[in-house]
Write an enzyme that holds these catalytic residues in place. Structure first.
Site, PDB file in Angstrom:
ATOM      1  N   ASP A  32      38.521  12.423 102.175  1.00 28.23           N
ATOM      2  CA  ASP A  32      39.820  11.772 101.939  1.00 28.23           C
ATOM      3  C   ASP A  32      40.401  12.197 100.594  1.00 28.23           C
ATOM      4  OD1 ASP A  32      39.881  10.328 104.321  1.00 28.23           O
ATOM      5  OD2 ASP A  32      38.780   8.624 103.456  1.00 28.23           O
ATOM      6  N   LYS A  82      33.605   2.740 106.384  1.00 29.31           N
ATOM      7  CA  LYS A  82      33.374   3.783 105.378  1.00 29.31           C
ATOM      8  C   LYS A  82      32.366   3.382 104.285  1.00 29.31           C
ATOM      9  CE  LYS A  82      37.830   6.061 105.953  1.00 29.31           C
ATOM     10  NZ  LYS A  82      39.044   6.575 105.320  1.00 29.31           N
TER      11      LYS A  82
END
Ligand code: ATR
Length: 289
Positions: free
Chosen positions: A113, A72
């Site tokens: 997220d 990420k």
């Protein structure tokens, strides 16, 4: 949006390891549910192979990809370096979990997220109060959780991590006058939880195959505090199980996975999907498998 003009849209999740990812199950469910033409697969990409994989998939006409552990932060770094678009929220978190492939080989990095965590808590009945929230862990996942809590209006976050320096680093990065982040020592976290409205575990403690000792003493926690865990394997983690026994309301981590997938699916396949009881049941069956 994508370079592909075909009605058949392709997306994937890139991680290492990735075979246990539930994202293909999630997106494939929605594809079938809405009768859309498309595919979503899990692709194992080695730690050093991310940029090459992104370029290759873009050239192959994929509409976009999700990014999971350990890529990420690297996805954010690479998209910046390549002159792509980085969504301000992803820049703030410091991590990208959704990459969209645009025309002229432009990539865009987003972070869903934050939305996933927020929406899961709201769906679980949580409302922010002016009491502090406590976050356990200072890894990649904690970053999105802190940003989400601040966006929900948290004025004070207590941050505890086994390695103190990592918590100090995050507190320094994320503390603002409107939402301060204070470090509390890992060993004292429980005893400093007597005034909190929310307890969040972002550590890998309590994950399947990891023997988790009882690491949080619930005797100080107010009964009205909500307890949530971003770990969802098992669904009822050691922390959630004990919170439940104690009578605290719990929000399990599966919802975060479902909700983070919502905006990603919309971006990949052009349809805004619903998170339903049927979907949750389908995913629970995947967890058991
Ligand atoms: P993620 O991206 O999922 O957050 P990570 O960046 O590797 O993963 O972070 C894992 C988190 O779990 C860290 O906060 C880590 O604490 P350290 O910073 O001290 O390593 C925490 N963690 C992992 N194992 C732990 C353990 N046995 N006890 C306490 N914390 C643990």
């Amino acid at each position: 949006m994508s370079t592909s003009t075909s009605p058949f849209k392709k997306a994937a999740v890139l991680g290492w390891p990735v075979s246990h990812s539930l994202s293909p199950r999630l997106h494939t469910y929605w594809l079938h549910q809405y009768g859309l033409e498309g595919s979503y697969e899990a692709l194992a990409v080695e730690p050093r192979g991310l940029s090459e994989a992104l370029r290759k998939l873009q050239a192959q006409g994929y509409n976009g990809v999700n990014i999971t552990v350990p890529h990420k932060e690297e996805a954010l770094r690479y998209i910046k370096e390549a002159g792509g678009i980085v969504d301000p929220l992803a820049a703030r978190v410091g991590a990208v979990n959704t990459v969209l492939f645009h025309e002229k080989a432009v990539m865009e990095g987003r972070n869903t997220d934050v939305y996933g965590f927020k929406q899961n808590l709201l769906n679980g009945g949580f409302q922010i109060t002016d009491k502090p929230a406590m976050v356990l862990g200072a890894g990649g996942a904690a970053r999105a959780v802190i940003v989400a809590l601040q966006d929900m209006g948290a004025r004070h976050i207590k941050l505890a991590n086994r390695t103190l320096e990592k918590a100090q680093f995050l507190a320094h990065e994320f503390s603002t006058p409107q939402g301060k982040v204070d470090v509390v020592p890992w060993e004292k976290a429980s005893s400093l939880a007597s005034d909190i409205c929310l307890l969040v575990n972002t550590t890998s403690l309590g994950m399947k195959d990891i023997k988790a000792p009882a690491y949080f003493d619930f005797s100080y926690l107010p009964k009205e505090a909500i307890v949530t865990d971003i770990v969802y394997t098992p669904l009822l983690t050691v922390l959630l199980n004990e919170a439940k026994i104690r009578g605290n309301r719990i929000v399990d981590g599966l919802g975060m996975l479902l909700y983070q997938g919502q905006p990603a699916f919309k971006a990949f396949f052009g349809y805004d999907p619903d998170v339903t009881a049927g979907l949750r049941q389908h995913m629970l069956e995947g967890l058991k498998a």
